[in-house]
Motif scaffolding. Structure first.
Motif, short mmCIF file in Angstrom:
data_model
loop_
_atom_site.label_atom_id
_atom_site.label_comp_id
_atom_site.label_asym_id
_atom_site.label_seq_id
_atom_site.Cartn_x
_atom_site.Cartn_y
_atom_site.Cartn_z
N ASN A 73 0.81 -1.23 0.00
CA ASN A 73 0.00 0.00 0.00
C ASN A 73 0.84 1.28 0.00
O ASN A 73 0.56 2.21 0.76
CB ASN A 73 -0.96 0.00 1.19
CG ASN A 73 -1.84 -1.22 1.23
OD1 ASN A 73 -2.15 -1.81 0.19
ND2 ASN A 73 -2.24 -1.63 2.41
N PRO A 74 1.86 1.37 -0.86
CA PRO A 74 2.69 2.58 -0.85
C PRO A 74 1.93 3.80 -1.38
O PRO A 74 1.12 3.69 -2.30
CB PRO A 74 3.85 2.22 -1.78
CG PRO A 74 3.27 1.21 -2.72
CD PRO A 74 2.27 0.43 -1.90
N VAL A 75 2.21 4.95 -0.74
CA VAL A 75 1.59 6.22 -1.12
C VAL A 75 2.66 7.30 -1.05
O VAL A 75 3.44 7.35 -0.10
CB VAL A 75 0.44 6.58 -0.14
CG1 VAL A 75 -0.14 7.96 -0.45
CG2 VAL A 75 -0.64 5.52 -0.15
N LEU A 76 2.68 8.17 -2.05
CA LEU A 76 3.58 9.32 -2.01
C LEU A 76 2.98 10.38 -1.10
O LEU A 76 1.88 10.86 -1.37
CB LEU A 76 3.81 9.89 -3.41
CG LEU A 76 4.52 8.98 -4.41
CD1 LEU A 76 4.59 9.66 -5.77
CD2 LEU A 76 5.89 8.59 -3.92
N ASP A 77 3.69 10.75 -0.04
CA ASP A 77 3.23 11.79 0.86
C ASP A 77 3.72 13.16 0.43
O ASP A 77 3.01 14.15 0.57
CB ASP A 77 3.71 11.52 2.29
CG ASP A 77 2.72 10.71 3.09
OD1 ASP A 77 1.57 10.54 2.65
OD2 ASP A 77 3.10 10.26 4.18
N GLN A 78 4.96 13.21 -0.04
CA GLN A 78 5.55 14.47 -0.49
C GLN A 78 6.43 14.20 -1.70
O GLN A 78 7.03 13.12 -1.81
CB GLN A 78 6.41 15.10 0.61
CG GLN A 78 5.66 15.54 1.82
CD GLN A 78 6.60 16.10 2.88
OE1 GLN A 78 7.81 16.06 2.77
NE2 GLN A 78 6.01 16.64 3.94
N VAL A 79 6.51 15.20 -2.57
CA VAL A 79 7.40 15.13 -3.72
C VAL A 79 8.11 16.46 -3.87
O VAL A 79 7.57 17.51 -3.51
CB VAL A 79 6.65 14.78 -5.03
CG1 VAL A 79 6.01 13.39 -4.94
CG2 VAL A 79 5.60 15.82 -5.36
N SER A 80 9.33 16.43 -4.39
CA SER A 80 10.08 17.66 -4.59
C SER A 80 9.63 18.36 -5.87
O SER A 80 9.07 17.73 -6.77
CB SER A 80 11.58 17.35 -4.69
OG SER A 80 11.86 16.59 -5.86
N ARG A 81 9.89 19.64 -5.93
CA ARG A 81 9.64 20.37 -7.18
C ARG A 81 10.72 20.04 -8.20
O ARG A 81 10.48 20.05 -9.39
CB ARG A 81 9.61 21.87 -6.93
CG ARG A 81 8.39 22.30 -6.17
CD ARG A 81 8.35 23.80 -6.04
NE ARG A 81 7.24 24.17 -5.19
CZ ARG A 81 6.71 25.34 -5.17
NH1 ARG A 81 7.18 26.30 -5.92
NH2 ARG A 81 5.69 25.60 -4.37
N GLU A 82 11.90 19.76 -7.68
CA GLU A 82 13.03 19.40 -8.54
C GLU A 82 12.75 18.05 -9.21
O GLU A 82 12.19 17.15 -8.59
CB GLU A 82 14.30 19.32 -7.71
CG GLU A 82 15.52 18.93 -8.49
CD GLU A 82 16.73 18.66 -7.59
OE1 GLU A 82 17.76 18.26 -8.12
OE2 GLU A 82 16.61 18.85 -6.36
N THR A 83 13.14 17.92 -10.47
CA THR A 83 12.93 16.67 -11.19
C THR A 83 14.27 16.13 -11.69
O THR A 83 15.26 16.84 -11.74
CB THR A 83 11.97 16.87 -12.39
OG1 THR A 83 12.53 17.83 -13.29
CG2 THR A 83 10.60 17.33 -11.92
N ILE A 84 14.23 14.85 -12.06
CA ILE A 84 15.38 14.20 -12.70
C ILE A 84 14.87 13.37 -13.86
O ILE A 84 13.70 12.99 -13.89
CB ILE A 84 16.18 13.31 -11.72
CG1 ILE A 84 15.27 12.24 -11.07
CG2 ILE A 84 16.88 14.13 -10.67
CD1 ILE A 84 16.02 11.24 -10.21
N ARG A 85 15.76 13.11 -14.79
CA ARG A 85 15.43 12.24 -15.92
C ARG A 85 16.16 10.93 -15.72
O ARG A 85 17.31 10.90 -15.30
CB ARG A 85 15.83 12.89 -17.24
CG ARG A 85 15.02 14.15 -17.52
CD ARG A 85 15.22 14.70 -18.92
NE ARG A 85 14.74 13.85 -19.98
CZ ARG A 85 13.46 13.62 -20.29
NH1 ARG A 85 12.51 14.19 -19.59
NH2 ARG A 85 13.12 12.83 -21.29
N HIS A 86 15.44 9.83 -16.01
CA HIS A 86 16.05 8.52 -15.84
C HIS A 86 15.45 7.56 -16.86
O HIS A 86 14.28 7.66 -17.21
CB HIS A 86 15.79 8.00 -14.42
CG HIS A 86 16.77 6.96 -14.00
ND1 HIS A 86 16.68 5.65 -14.41
CD2 HIS A 86 17.87 7.04 -13.22
CE1 HIS A 86 17.68 4.97 -13.91
NE2 HIS A 86 18.43 5.79 -13.18
N SER A 87 16.24 6.62 -17.30
CA SER A 87 15.78 5.60 -18.22
C SER A 87 14.89 4.61 -17.47
O SER A 87 15.23 4.16 -16.38
CB SER A 87 16.98 4.87 -18.83
OG SER A 87 16.54 3.90 -19.75
#
Length: 164
Positions: A73-87
């Motif tokens: 039951n994973p849930v994202l509580d917070q996310v950063s404004r900063e992003t990254i690119r990944h394959s």
């Protein structure tokens, strides 16, 4: 534990939201072990129960050999404004990958196999994997985050690989 068959794209079950885990018992532990063995055989670094046709919010990750992480039951509580690119890619669509943009850092809330609520902060590849697998649990396949042109090209490449 047995290696289970993995659903292949475009199986419609990959687009269905998974149901929450409600029983934390031996059956859940066995499913987690099966997922780990199935992921390793694929090979991959992350897998969800829906990848093997089980509509349950369960994720297994192994980014480093021997460091297995299991999340119910994973849930994202917070996310950063900063992003990254990944394959990214999928055990349900082997042989093709593409770069996606995701949040660089996240805070995750989940339940462990003993039924205890946990929290985890993650960045880099671990943050990417959490977002990727939670998307899958929500019925969002990773290619849905690509532009239509990139998605169509990737599907064509995948179909060509499947034809051999």
């Amino acid at each position: 534990m047995p290696v289970r068959p993995i659903l292949n794209f475009p199986d419609p079950r990959l687009r269905l939201p998974a149901v929450p885990v409600t029983r934390f018992d031996a059956d859940l532990r066995a499913l987690a072990e099966d997922l780990l063995d199935t992921m390793r055989a694929a090979p991959g670094i992350g897998i969800t129960a829906p990848h093997v046709g089980v509509s349950m919010r369960l994720v297994v990750l192994e980014l480093t050999p021997g460091e297995v992480r299991i999340y119910a039951n994973p849930v994202l509580d917070q996310v950063s404004r900063e992003t990254i690119r990944h394959s990214e890619g999928s055990v349900s669509m082997p042989g093709v990958t593409d770069e996606l943009e995701r949040h660089a850092r996240i805070r995750l809330r989940y339940v462990d196999l003993d039924g205890r609520e946990q929290r985890e902060d993650a960045d880099g590849l671990l943050a990417v994997c959490h977002q990727h697998e939670i998307d899958q649990l929500n019925g969002v396949f990773w290619i849905d985050r690509l532009s239509r042109l990139k998605r169509d090209r990737l599907i064509a490449r995948y179909n060509k690989l499947q034809r051999g």
